[in-house]
Design a protein around this motif. Sequence first.
Motif, PDB file in Angstrom:
ATOM      1  N   THR A 152       0.830  -1.205   0.000  1.00 34.71           N
ATOM      2  CA  THR A 152       0.000   0.000   0.000  1.00 34.71           C
ATOM      3  C   THR A 152       0.865   1.256   0.000  1.00 34.71           C
ATOM      4  OG1 THR A 152      -1.753  -1.163   1.206  1.00 34.71           O
ATOM      5  CG2 THR A 152      -1.805   1.242   1.266  1.00 34.71           C
ATOM      6  N   THR A 153       0.498   2.248  -0.810  1.00 33.90           N
ATOM      7  CA  THR A 153       1.238   3.504  -0.828  1.00 33.90           C
ATOM      8  C   THR A 153       1.146   4.198   0.528  1.00 33.90           C
ATOM      9  OG1 THR A 153       1.362   5.714  -1.823  1.00 33.90           O
ATOM     10  CG2 THR A 153      -0.793   4.688  -1.778  1.00 33.90           C
ATOM     11  N   PRO A 154       2.226   4.825   0.991  1.00 35.16           N
ATOM     12  CA  PRO A 154       2.188   5.557   2.261  1.00 35.16           C
ATOM     13  C   PRO A 154       1.102   6.634   2.293  1.00 35.16           C
ATOM     14  CG  PRO A 154       4.453   5.242   1.584  1.00 35.16           C
ATOM     15  CD  PRO A 154       3.597   4.784   0.436  1.00 35.16           C
ATOM     16  N   LEU A 155       0.716   7.160   1.140  1.00 31.40           N
ATOM     17  CA  LEU A 155      -0.326   8.179   1.091  1.00 31.40           C
ATOM     18  C   LEU A 155      -1.646   7.668   1.659  1.00 31.40           C
ATOM     19  CD1 LEU A 155       0.277   9.675  -2.477  1.00 31.40           C
ATOM     20  CD2 LEU A 155       0.721  10.798  -0.279  1.00 31.40           C
ATOM     21  N   PHE A 156      -1.886   6.386   1.510  1.00 30.27           N
ATOM     22  CA  PHE A 156      -3.123   5.790   2.016  1.00 30.27           C
ATOM     23  C   PHE A 156      -3.253   6.029   3.514  1.00 30.27           C
ATOM     24  CE2 PHE A 156      -5.240   2.132   3.996  1.00 30.27           C
ATOM     25  CZ  PHE A 156      -6.450   2.100   3.323  1.00 30.27           C
ATOM     26  N   PHE A 157      -2.172   5.793   4.247  1.00 29.22           N
ATOM     27  CA  PHE A 157      -2.220   5.906   5.703  1.00 29.22           C
ATOM     28  C   PHE A 157      -2.277   7.362   6.163  1.00 29.22           C
ATOM     29  CE2 PHE A 157       0.015   1.923   4.698  1.00 29.22           C
ATOM     30  CZ  PHE A 157      -0.869   1.038   5.290  1.00 29.22           C
ATOM     31  N   SER A 158      -1.537   8.233   5.496  1.00 30.48           N
ATOM     32  CA  SER A 158      -1.593   9.647   5.881  1.00 30.48           C
ATOM     33  C   SER A 158      -2.942  10.260   5.525  1.00 30.48           C
ATOM     34  CB  SER A 158      -0.453  10.431   5.217  1.00 30.48           C
ATOM     35  OG  SER A 158      -0.483  10.293   3.817  1.00 30.48           O
TER      36      SER A 158
ATOM     37  N   MET B 221       2.454   1.292  17.969  1.00 32.07           N
ATOM     38  CA  MET B 221       1.808   1.370  16.661  1.00 32.07           C
ATOM     39  C   MET B 221       1.289   2.774  16.378  1.00 32.07           C
ATOM     40  SD  MET B 221       2.414  -1.336  15.160  1.00 32.07           S
ATOM     41  CE  MET B 221       1.567  -0.791  13.675  1.00 32.07           C
ATOM     42  N   ARG B 222       0.861   3.476  17.411  1.00 34.08           N
ATOM     43  CA  ARG B 222       0.441   4.869  17.221  1.00 34.08           C
ATOM     44  C   ARG B 222       1.622   5.712  16.741  1.00 34.08           C
ATOM     45  NH1 ARG B 222      -4.443   6.646  19.434  1.00 34.08           N
ATOM     46  NH2 ARG B 222      -5.563   5.087  20.672  1.00 34.08           N
ATOM     47  N   TYR B 223       2.797   5.446  17.333  1.00 26.85           N
ATOM     48  CA  TYR B 223       3.983   6.199  16.931  1.00 26.85           C
ATOM     49  C   TYR B 223       4.329   5.909  15.467  1.00 26.85           C
ATOM     50  CZ  TYR B 223       8.767   7.749  16.433  1.00 26.85           C
ATOM     51  OH  TYR B 223       9.905   8.365  15.971  1.00 26.85           O
ATOM     52  N   VAL B 224       4.223   4.652  15.077  1.00 25.50           N
ATOM     53  CA  VAL B 224       4.507   4.285  13.686  1.00 25.50           C
ATOM     54  C   VAL B 224       3.630   5.093  12.731  1.00 25.50           C
ATOM     55  CG1 VAL B 224       4.251   2.438  11.967  1.00 25.50           C
ATOM     56  CG2 VAL B 224       5.344   1.953  14.159  1.00 25.50           C
ATOM     57  N   MET B 225       2.344   5.216  13.076  1.00 26.55           N
ATOM     58  CA  MET B 225       1.415   5.921  12.188  1.00 26.55           C
ATOM     59  C   MET B 225       1.596   7.432  12.268  1.00 26.55           C
ATOM     60  SD  MET B 225       0.209   3.270  10.909  1.00 26.55           S
ATOM     61  CE  MET B 225      -0.912   4.057   9.750  1.00 26.55           C
ATOM     62  N   GLU B 226       1.738   7.958  13.487  1.00 25.47           N
ATOM     63  CA  GLU B 226       1.837   9.410  13.648  1.00 25.47           C
ATOM     64  C   GLU B 226       3.140   9.968  13.105  1.00 25.47           C
ATOM     65  OE1 GLU B 226       1.167  10.086  17.778  1.00 25.47           O
ATOM     66  OE2 GLU B 226      -0.970   9.525  17.691  1.00 25.47           O
ATOM     67  N   SER B 227       4.212   9.208  13.231  1.00 29.15           N
ATOM     68  CA  SER B 227       5.503   9.658  12.720  1.00 29.15           C
ATOM     69  C   SER B 227       5.671   9.328  11.240  1.00 29.15           C
ATOM     70  CB  SER B 227       6.648   9.011  13.511  1.00 29.15           C
ATOM     71  OG  SER B 227       6.688   7.614  13.267  1.00 29.15           O
ATOM     72  N   GLN B 228       4.692   8.591  10.701  1.00 28.89           N
ATOM     73  CA  GLN B 228       4.716   8.167   9.294  1.00 28.89           C
ATOM     74  C   GLN B 228       6.003   7.392   8.979  1.00 28.89           C
ATOM     75  OE1 GLN B 228       3.749  11.433   6.657  1.00 28.89           O
ATOM     76  NE2 GLN B 228       1.890  11.930   7.763  1.00 28.89           N
ATOM     77  N   MET B 229       6.350   6.501   9.874  1.00 26.28           N
ATOM     78  CA  MET B 229       7.533   5.671   9.694  1.00 26.28           C
ATOM     79  C   MET B 229       7.465   4.848   8.404  1.00 26.28           C
ATOM     80  SD  MET B 229       9.161   2.846  12.334  1.00 26.28           S
ATOM     81  CE  MET B 229       9.034   3.939  13.746  1.00 26.28           C
ATOM     82  N   TYR B 230       6.233   4.590   7.939  1.00 29.58           N
ATOM     83  CA  TYR B 230       6.051   3.811   6.711  1.00 29.58           C
ATOM     84  C   TYR B 230       6.608   4.531   5.487  1.00 29.58           C
ATOM     85  CZ  TYR B 230       1.933   6.808   7.266  1.00 29.58           C
ATOM     86  OH  TYR B 230       1.098   7.873   7.507  1.00 29.58           O
ATOM     87  N   ASN B 231       6.971   5.817   5.634  1.00 33.62           N
ATOM     88  CA  ASN B 231       7.641   6.520   4.534  1.00 33.62           C
ATOM     89  C   ASN B 231       9.116   6.142   4.437  1.00 33.62           C
ATOM     90  OD1 ASN B 231       5.530   8.167   3.430  1.00 33.62           O
ATOM     91  ND2 ASN B 231       5.631   9.447   5.249  1.00 33.62           N
TER      92      ASN B 231
ATOM     93  N   ARG C  25       5.949  -4.110   5.796  1.00 36.53           N
ATOM     94  CA  ARG C  25       6.244  -5.501   6.154  1.00 36.53           C
ATOM     95  C   ARG C  25       7.390  -5.563   7.173  1.00 36.53           C
ATOM     96  NH1 ARG C  25       5.875 -10.522   3.538  1.00 36.53           N
ATOM     97  NH2 ARG C  25       4.931  -9.525   1.729  1.00 36.53           N
ATOM     98  N   ASP C  26       8.444  -4.757   6.948  1.00 34.10           N
ATOM     99  CA  ASP C  26       9.593  -4.761   7.851  1.00 34.10           C
ATOM    100  C   ASP C  26       9.237  -4.170   9.210  1.00 34.10           C
ATOM    101  OD1 ASP C  26      10.972  -5.835   5.762  1.00 34.10           O
ATOM    102  OD2 ASP C  26      12.154  -4.045   5.316  1.00 34.10           O
ATOM    103  N   ILE C  27       8.404  -3.135   9.212  1.00 35.10           N
ATOM    104  CA  ILE C  27       7.979  -2.536  10.480  1.00 35.10           C
ATOM    105  C   ILE C  27       7.201  -3.550  11.300  1.00 35.10           C
ATOM    106  CG2 ILE C  27       6.523  -0.773  11.549  1.00 35.10           C
ATOM    107  CD1 ILE C  27       7.155   1.036   9.155  1.00 35.10           C
ATOM    108  N   PHE C  28       6.221  -4.192  10.682  1.00 36.32           N
ATOM    109  CA  PHE C  28       5.417  -5.201  11.379  1.00 36.32           C
ATOM    110  C   PHE C  28       6.298  -6.318  11.926  1.00 36.32           C
ATOM    111  CE2 PHE C  28       1.187  -4.429   8.930  1.00 36.32           C
ATOM    112  CZ  PHE C  28       0.931  -3.350   9.745  1.00 36.32           C
TER     113      PHE C  28
END
Length: 209
Positions: A104-110, A163-173, A178-181
């Motif tokens: 999934t593109t990071p834009l989806f989550f932001s 997990m909140r930090y992962v989303m709020e900091s946009q670590m997925y960028n 997969r690696d984060i999980f």
Amino acid sequence: MSKRESSNLYRKDLRKRIQKAALQSFQEKGIKAVKMDDISTRLSISKRTLYEIYGNKETLLFECFRVYYEELSAHMKSFNKSGKNVLQMLIEFYRVQVRTFSNTTPLFFSDLQKYPQVVAYLEKRRAEQKVNSLAFFQQGIREGYFRDDVNYEIVTRIGDVGMRYVMESQMYNDFPLRDIFRNYLFVLVRGFCTEKGLLEFEHHLSLLK
């Protein structure tokens, strides 16, 4: 089959096709970039038909998440009833989540943060999962895979904050989801496994594709 029954079946099938096409489009391009027109074009249906079923994009997005999590819950319950242990269940949950969201593109989550109805639903799901996770940990203790000297209320809160930090900091960028999980979940799990649990966990982890 009556004409009315046939019409209802068609409508039900169309709703599913719309949800599937919409979620794929949102994941590929981001939610903001996808217009309702794009979804109707992708399915070769009229925009009017699409709006008759889903009044706006947020309603459609909400339905995508609601149906996804209902199906995920049903799958995990069925998986549990097949006699799997807690570690097999945990790895299966990871596998399904990664399969669904890893590309999934990071834009989806932001973009998600711009849809309050969806955010509220995800917060409700998170609260429900917290209750279920405590029961899950107790099951793991009974099976001998999880340590009984760990405060799982603390573990659950740490997991939620992480997990909140992962989303709020946009670590997925910066890193593939997969690696984060994998790094987040599997390092955490090893910490509360018994020796028996570690052996079982490593065994099933080695089988994970």
